[in-house]
Design a protein around this motif. Structure first.
Motif, PDB file in Angstrom:
ATOM      1  N   SER A 137      -5.784 -34.527 -33.567  1.00 20.87           N
ATOM      2  CA  SER A 137      -5.998 -33.035 -33.398  1.00 20.87           C
ATOM      3  C   SER A 137      -6.495 -32.340 -34.585  1.00 20.87           C
ATOM      4  N   ASN A 138      -6.113 -33.002 -35.939  1.00 21.89           N
ATOM      5  CA  ASN A 138      -6.340 -32.246 -37.143  1.00 21.89           C
ATOM      6  C   ASN A 138      -6.372 -33.163 -38.188  1.00 21.89           C
ATOM      7  N   ALA A 139      -6.667 -32.860 -39.451  1.00 16.42           N
ATOM      8  CA  ALA A 139      -6.692 -33.454 -40.625  1.00 16.42           C
ATOM      9  C   ALA A 139      -5.357 -33.071 -41.176  1.00 16.42           C
ATOM     10  N   ILE A 140      -4.656 -33.846 -42.007  1.00 24.18           N
ATOM     11  CA  ILE A 140      -3.651 -33.803 -42.755  1.00 24.18           C
ATOM     12  C   ILE A 140      -3.931 -33.061 -44.031  1.00 24.18           C
ATOM     13  N   GLY A 141      -3.069 -31.964 -44.458  1.00 25.08           N
ATOM     14  CA  GLY A 141      -3.383 -31.218 -45.495  1.00 25.08           C
ATOM     15  C   GLY A 141      -3.039 -29.637 -45.298  1.00 25.08           C
ATOM     16  N   PRO A 142      -3.534 -28.965 -45.939  1.00 27.27           N
ATOM     17  CA  PRO A 142      -3.549 -27.311 -45.730  1.00 27.27           C
ATOM     18  C   PRO A 142      -3.321 -26.978 -44.253  1.00 27.27           C
ATOM     19  N   ARG A 143      -2.357 -26.191 -44.129  1.00 28.78           N
ATOM     20  CA  ARG A 143      -1.919 -26.024 -42.714  1.00 28.78           C
ATOM     21  C   ARG A 143      -2.891 -24.799 -42.289  1.00 28.78           C
ATOM     22  N   GLY A 179       2.281 -34.163 -19.470  1.00 28.96           N
ATOM     23  CA  GLY A 179       1.503 -33.649 -18.562  1.00 28.96           C
ATOM     24  C   GLY A 179       0.144 -34.250 -18.717  1.00 28.96           C
ATOM     25  N   ALA A 180      -0.397 -34.373 -19.837  1.00 33.32           N
ATOM     26  CA  ALA A 180      -1.667 -35.032 -19.954  1.00 33.32           C
ATOM     27  C   ALA A 180      -1.697 -36.443 -19.457  1.00 33.32           C
ATOM     28  N   LEU A 181      -0.672 -36.953 -19.786  1.00 34.12           N
ATOM     29  CA  LEU A 181      -0.480 -38.401 -19.481  1.00 34.12           C
ATOM     30  C   LEU A 181      -0.164 -38.548 -17.820  1.00 34.12           C
ATOM     31  N   ARG A 182       0.556 -37.709 -17.360  1.00 33.80           N
ATOM     32  CA  ARG A 182       0.911 -37.995 -15.888  1.00 33.80           C
ATOM     33  C   ARG A 182      -0.403 -37.704 -15.173  1.00 33.80           C
ATOM     34  N   ILE A 218     -10.667 -36.386 -36.549  1.00 29.99           N
ATOM     35  CA  ILE A 218     -10.401 -35.666 -35.208  1.00 29.99           C
ATOM     36  C   ILE A 218     -10.893 -36.206 -33.813  1.00 29.99           C
ATOM     37  N   GLY A 219     -10.318 -36.376 -32.977  1.00 30.89           N
ATOM     38  CA  GLY A 219     -10.648 -37.113 -31.639  1.00 30.89           C
ATOM     39  C   GLY A 219     -10.479 -38.547 -31.593  1.00 30.89           C
ATOM     40  N   ALA A 220     -10.096 -39.116 -32.774  1.00 32.65           N
ATOM     41  CA  ALA A 220      -9.892 -40.533 -32.727  1.00 32.65           C
ATOM     42  C   ALA A 220      -8.445 -41.007 -32.180  1.00 32.65           C
ATOM     43  N   THR A 221      -8.413 -42.060 -31.761  1.00 37.34           N
ATOM     44  CA  THR A 221      -7.048 -42.925 -31.324  1.00 37.34           C
ATOM     45  C   THR A 221      -6.700 -43.633 -32.361  1.00 37.34           C
ATOM     46  N   VAL A 222      -5.465 -43.552 -32.517  1.00 42.66           N
ATOM     47  CA  VAL A 222      -4.924 -44.656 -33.464  1.00 42.66           C
ATOM     48  C   VAL A 222      -3.334 -45.393 -32.937  1.00 42.66           C
ATOM     49  N   LEU A 223      -3.443 -46.575 -33.361  1.00 39.43           N
ATOM     50  CA  LEU A 223      -2.589 -47.306 -32.940  1.00 39.43           C
ATOM     51  C   LEU A 223      -1.593 -47.862 -34.241  1.00 39.43           C
ATOM     52  N   ALA A 224      -0.287 -47.874 -34.091  1.00 43.05           N
ATOM     53  CA  ALA A 224       0.687 -48.201 -35.247  1.00 43.05           C
ATOM     54  C   ALA A 224       0.910 -49.703 -35.350  1.00 43.05           C
ATOM     55  N   THR A 225       0.602 -50.178 -36.593  1.00 47.18           N
ATOM     56  CA  THR A 225       1.136 -51.554 -36.755  1.00 47.18           C
ATOM     57  C   THR A 225       2.571 -51.338 -37.131  1.00 47.18           C
ATOM     58  N   ARG A 226       2.871 -50.359 -37.999  1.00 47.69           N
ATOM     59  CA  ARG A 226       4.431 -49.995 -38.163  1.00 47.69           C
ATOM     60  C   ARG A 226       4.661 -48.347 -38.179  1.00 47.69           C
ATOM     61  N   THR A 227       5.675 -48.030 -38.013  1.00 47.99           N
ATOM     62  CA  THR A 227       6.166 -46.487 -37.894  1.00 47.99           C
ATOM     63  C   THR A 227       6.978 -46.357 -39.039  1.00 47.99           C
ATOM     64  N   PRO A 274      -8.015 -29.183 -27.640  1.00 45.85           N
ATOM     65  CA  PRO A 274      -8.882 -30.194 -26.580  1.00 45.85           C
ATOM     66  C   PRO A 274      -9.496 -31.393 -26.643  1.00 45.85           C
ATOM     67  N   GLU A 275      -9.821 -31.594 -28.010  1.00 47.26           N
ATOM     68  CA  GLU A 275     -10.402 -33.022 -28.034  1.00 47.26           C
ATOM     69  C   GLU A 275      -9.423 -33.976 -28.540  1.00 47.26           C
ATOM     70  N   ALA A 276      -8.323 -33.760 -28.728  1.00 53.10           N
ATOM     71  CA  ALA A 276      -7.129 -34.573 -29.027  1.00 53.10           C
ATOM     72  C   ALA A 276      -6.703 -34.704 -27.594  1.00 53.10           C
ATOM     73  N   PHE A 277      -6.321 -33.779 -26.719  1.00 56.25           N
ATOM     74  CA  PHE A 277      -5.815 -34.159 -25.425  1.00 56.25           C
ATOM     75  C   PHE A 277      -6.902 -34.817 -24.467  1.00 56.25           C
ATOM     76  N   ALA A 278      -8.276 -34.626 -24.713  1.00 51.62           N
ATOM     77  CA  ALA A 278      -9.190 -35.530 -23.888  1.00 51.62           C
ATOM     78  C   ALA A 278      -9.055 -36.834 -24.430  1.00 51.62           C
TER      79      ALA A 278
END
Length: 210
Positions: A179-185, A17-20, A71-80, A193-197
């Motif tokens: 949306s979040n830092a990897i680590g303790p859940r 929905g965010a993309l559309r 948080i809030g950054a955009t990342v692009l994959a060189t490899r998955t 909201p920041e990630a979807f923005a």
């Protein structure tokens, strides 16, 4: 069906929905296929079999490695990379390559990656991990960070989408926002909201892909 030049695959309807909301449906088809690499692979393969798409991009939110993608950054994959595809051993995790059963990583298409990087100059480029079980402890985060020094984020679908794209001989890329830092859940600490923005802000770059 009417063919689209580009297929953007998300895990959940909220991401789709965010993309559309910001994309022209005549230029980019957006579909949610489910959570996890199996759902991503099967759903993407079904869509590619039914439509004439020239490229597919795995898009959505993700967890970021602290100090690499905040948080809030955009990342692009060189490899998955399917980071948990392998076996346990007394000496630690053995990736599928060491078992002789294939490869746990797929390169993204250079032309797509370079076009996205040009359109999103602030984006961080690096490996994006695919996991069936999201990281929830500091220990696992540290081990993954050590095993994959070029990894910037983790999600649950990229490798599945990439496998389907490879099977259909269609170029693949992966774009995520953090949306979040990897680590303790700690779900309360996720900043959705920041990630979807950030996702909505990055999405128009998909319309400029070659």
């Amino acid at each position: 069906m009417t063919p689209y030049p580009l297929l953007a695959v998300t895990a959940v309807p909220a991401e789709a929905g965010a993309l559309r909301a910001v994309l022209d449906p005549a230029l980019v088809a957006v579909e949610a296929v489910g959570v996890g690499p199996a759902a991503a692979a099967s759903g993407t393969a079904r869509l590619l079999a039914r439509g004439d798409y020239r490229a597919v991009v795995s898009v959505g939110i993700a967890g970021g490695f602290a100090g690499r993608a905040e948080i809030g950054a955009t990342v692009l994959a060189t490899r998955t990379i399917a980071a948990d595809l392998g076996a346990e051993s007394p000496d630690g995790f053995l990736p599928i390559e060491e078992l002789g059963f294939g490869s746990s990583l797929l390169e993204t298409d250079p032309a797509l990656r370079e076009a996205l990087a040009a359109a999103l100059p602030q984006a961080i480029t690096g490996d994006i991990l695919t996991l069936s079980t999201v990281t929830g402890t500091a220990g696992t985060a540290a081990r993954l960070g050590t095993r994959f020094p070029r990894a910037v984020a983790e999600a649950m679908e990229g490798y599945g989408v990439a496998v389907a794209a490879a099977g259909a001989a269609v170029p693949f890329a992966e774009l995520r926002t953090i949306s979040n830092a990897i680590g303790p859940r700690d779900r309360a600490a996720w900043q959705l909201p920041e990630a979807f923005a950030a996702l909505r802000a990055a999405a128009p770059a998909l319309q400029s892909l070659p």
